[in-house]
Scaffold this motif. Structure first.
Motif, PDB file in Angstrom:
ATOM      1  N   ILE A  15     -14.865   7.888  -8.282  1.00  0.00           N
ATOM      2  CA  ILE A  15     -14.562   7.116  -7.029  1.00  0.00           C
ATOM      3  C   ILE A  15     -15.386   6.973  -5.944  1.00  0.00           C
ATOM      4  O   ILE A  15     -15.536   8.073  -5.528  1.00  0.00           O
ATOM      5  CB  ILE A  15     -12.967   6.560  -7.275  1.00  0.00           C
ATOM      6  CG1 ILE A  15     -12.315   6.116  -8.495  1.00  0.00           C
ATOM      7  CG2 ILE A  15     -12.888   5.880  -5.326  1.00  0.00           C
ATOM      8  CD1 ILE A  15     -10.873   6.553  -8.405  1.00  0.00           C
ATOM      9  N   GLY A  16     -15.495   5.743  -5.809  1.00  0.00           N
ATOM     10  CA  GLY A  16     -16.632   6.188  -4.494  1.00  0.00           C
ATOM     11  C   GLY A  16     -16.204   5.448  -2.968  1.00  0.00           C
ATOM     12  O   GLY A  16     -15.140   5.810  -3.040  1.00  0.00           O
ATOM     13  N   LYS A  17     -16.638   4.635  -2.290  1.00  0.00           N
ATOM     14  CA  LYS A  17     -15.756   4.157  -0.967  1.00  0.00           C
ATOM     15  C   LYS A  17     -14.823   2.707  -0.511  1.00  0.00           C
ATOM     16  O   LYS A  17     -15.717   2.397  -1.787  1.00  0.00           O
ATOM     17  CB  LYS A  17     -17.103   4.220   0.184  1.00  0.00           C
ATOM     18  CG  LYS A  17     -18.315   2.825   0.238  1.00  0.00           C
ATOM     19  CD  LYS A  17     -19.063   3.111   0.761  1.00  0.00           C
ATOM     20  CE  LYS A  17     -20.008   1.237   0.148  1.00  0.00           C
ATOM     21  NZ  LYS A  17     -21.310   1.125   1.940  1.00  0.00           N
ATOM     22  N   LYS A  18     -14.505   3.186  -0.073  1.00  0.00           N
ATOM     23  CA  LYS A  18     -14.112   2.010  -0.181  1.00  0.00           C
ATOM     24  C   LYS A  18     -14.314  -0.017   0.064  1.00  0.00           C
ATOM     25  O   LYS A  18     -14.468   0.200   1.062  1.00  0.00           O
ATOM     26  CB  LYS A  18     -12.564   2.108   0.661  1.00  0.00           C
ATOM     27  CG  LYS A  18     -11.218   0.945   0.572  1.00  0.00           C
ATOM     28  CD  LYS A  18     -10.226   0.610   1.330  1.00  0.00           C
ATOM     29  CE  LYS A  18      -9.197   2.200   1.593  1.00  0.00           C
ATOM     30  NZ  LYS A  18      -8.358   2.025   2.331  1.00  0.00           N
ATOM     31  N   LEU A  19     -14.310  -0.617  -0.656  1.00  0.00           N
ATOM     32  CA  LEU A  19     -14.866  -1.737  -0.234  1.00  0.00           C
ATOM     33  C   LEU A  19     -14.505  -3.124   0.465  1.00  0.00           C
ATOM     34  O   LEU A  19     -15.332  -3.497   1.237  1.00  0.00           O
ATOM     35  CB  LEU A  19     -15.742  -2.132  -1.565  1.00  0.00           C
ATOM     36  CG  LEU A  19     -16.932  -1.674  -2.305  1.00  0.00           C
ATOM     37  CD1 LEU A  19     -17.244  -2.351  -3.447  1.00  0.00           C
ATOM     38  CD2 LEU A  19     -17.465  -1.082  -1.826  1.00  0.00           C
ATOM     39  N   TYR A  20     -12.561  -2.880  -0.042  1.00  0.00           N
ATOM     40  CA  TYR A  20     -12.362  -4.048   0.686  1.00  0.00           C
ATOM     41  C   TYR A  20     -10.519  -3.579   0.525  1.00  0.00           C
ATOM     42  O   TYR A  20     -10.004  -2.538  -0.413  1.00  0.00           O
ATOM     43  CB  TYR A  20     -12.115  -5.349   0.335  1.00  0.00           C
ATOM     44  CG  TYR A  20     -11.473  -6.150  -0.140  1.00  0.00           C
ATOM     45  CD1 TYR A  20     -11.231  -6.793   1.155  1.00  0.00           C
ATOM     46  CD2 TYR A  20      -9.901  -6.095  -0.437  1.00  0.00           C
ATOM     47  CE1 TYR A  20     -10.737  -7.963   1.662  1.00  0.00           C
ATOM     48  CE2 TYR A  20      -9.156  -7.322  -0.057  1.00  0.00           C
ATOM     49  CZ  TYR A  20      -9.710  -8.272   0.690  1.00  0.00           C
ATOM     50  OH  TYR A  20      -8.382  -8.679   1.054  1.00  0.00           O
ATOM     51  N   GLU A  21      -9.569  -3.669   1.683  1.00  0.00           N
ATOM     52  CA  GLU A  21      -8.292  -3.815   1.583  1.00  0.00           C
ATOM     53  C   GLU A  21      -7.571  -5.038   1.865  1.00  0.00           C
ATOM     54  O   GLU A  21      -8.153  -4.909   3.607  1.00  0.00           O
ATOM     55  CB  GLU A  21      -7.944  -1.803   2.125  1.00  0.00           C
ATOM     56  CG  GLU A  21      -6.909  -1.930   2.526  1.00  0.00           C
ATOM     57  CD  GLU A  21      -5.716  -1.178   2.659  1.00  0.00           C
ATOM     58  OE1 GLU A  21      -4.967  -0.866   3.044  1.00  0.00           O
ATOM     59  OE2 GLU A  21      -7.205   0.510   3.432  1.00  0.00           O
ATOM     60  N   GLY A  22      -7.260  -5.352   1.301  1.00  0.00           N
ATOM     61  CA  GLY A  22      -6.528  -6.397   1.355  1.00  0.00           C
ATOM     62  C   GLY A  22      -4.525  -5.799   1.801  1.00  0.00           C
ATOM     63  O   GLY A  22      -4.573  -5.141   1.357  1.00  0.00           O
TER      64      GLY A  22
END
Length: 304
Positions: A3-10
């Motif tokens: 798993i890489g970086k967080k692209l979005y958080e809702g």
């Protein structure tokens, strides 16, 4: 899985890149429930697993649903394209990476007090049924509380995502960054709908019934003459109980009544006791059950 970086958080999910699968992402559901554009939020243990299971099942159902129609004397078939690859564990699923169109389309069959339609259209009574269903669109902008838009505004915005210009026919979908196709994306779970089974408000099912603060359970109790029984999985019981006590004594007026029962069997027993007040057959079975329990205890006591 790498798993890489967080692209979005809702409000209810997080999206991560998958380093070993270019063009794919991991959608991770959160144990969080929100209301009022996240003005109110609570942690609800186990909610992520439920939401992920619902979303996965619905996407799989849509992928398997093949629609056929007749055109030029030939039958053509197509399936609904979705941004779903497979379920990944209890709380996440893998999907194609998409650029999301910031338009939310809302379809209404019944006007409800918990929705925004009645607030925007005073004079319309709760329970009003739309024929055909009422379709509205909103621009996703949390800072401005998701303002309502017209189709003309959508067209005039001239959105372009992943190289695709968004026009009148695009809905609350995303654009697959690899194939450049519009697909049904995001999540479809109990945060996405309000349901009135058979049009009966007393059986309303939506994300509010999961709110562990206890506030909406008590509010529902204050708006119905029917007895309200709340049953939760054991792992949620004490969390719910403490938050309900806090809500009851600090937020809510005296005079509300709803029962929180630990086990489904206890809820069934309590409901049977209510029905037994006016149904002699149910009352008789309850009395027989109590007698059998009493006899079993006596027999066990003698053995001891």
């Amino acid at each position: 899985m790498n798993i890489g970086k967080k692209l979005y958080e809702g409000k209810t999910k997080e999206v991560y890149e998958l380093l070993d699968s270019p063009g794919k992402v991991l959608l991770q559901s959160k144990d969080q429930i929100t209301a009022g554009n996240a003005a109110r939020k609570n942690h609800l243990e186990g909610k992520a697993a439920i939401s992920n299971k619902i979303t996965s099942c619905i996407f799989q159902l849509l992928q398997e649903a093949v629609t056929s129609y007749k055109s030029n004397h030939k039958y053509l078939s197509f399936c609904i394209k979705t941004a779903f690859t497979r379920k990944c564990g209890e709380t996440a699923f893998i999907a194609p990476q998409c650029e999301m169109i910031p338009i939310e389309w809302v379809c209404r069959r019944i006007a409800t007090a918990t929705g925004s339609f009645l607030k925007r259209n005073p004079g319309v009574k709760e329970g009003y049924k739309f024929y055909p269903p009422k379709v509205e669109l909103f621009f996703k902008d949390d800072a401005n509380n998701d303002p309502q838009w017209s189709e003309e505004q959508l067209i005039a915005a001239k959105f372009c995502f992943a190289g695709l210009v968004i026009g009148q026919t695009e809905i609350e979908f995303g654009v697959d960054v690899t194939t450049k196709e519009i697909v049904l994306a995001d999540v479809i779970d109990n945060d996405s709908w309000r349901l009135w089974p058979s049009g009966d408000r007393s059986q309303q099912k939506d994300k509010q019934v999961d709110n562990v603060s206890g506030f909406l359970s008590l509010l529902r109790s204050s708006n119905t003459a029917f007895p309200l029984i709340i049953t939760l999985p054991l792992r949620l019981y004490f969390h719910y109980l403490l938050s309900s006590i806090f809500c009851l004594f600090l937020s809510e007026p005296i005079g509300l009544g709803c029962s929180t029962i630990l086990s489904p069997e206890g809820s069934a027993q309590f409901a049977a006791q209510i029905f037994g007040l006016n149904n002699h057959l149910v009352w008789s079975k309850l009395r027989a059950s109590i007698l059998n329990t009493w006899i079993s205890l006596k027999q066990a006591d003698k053995k001891i």
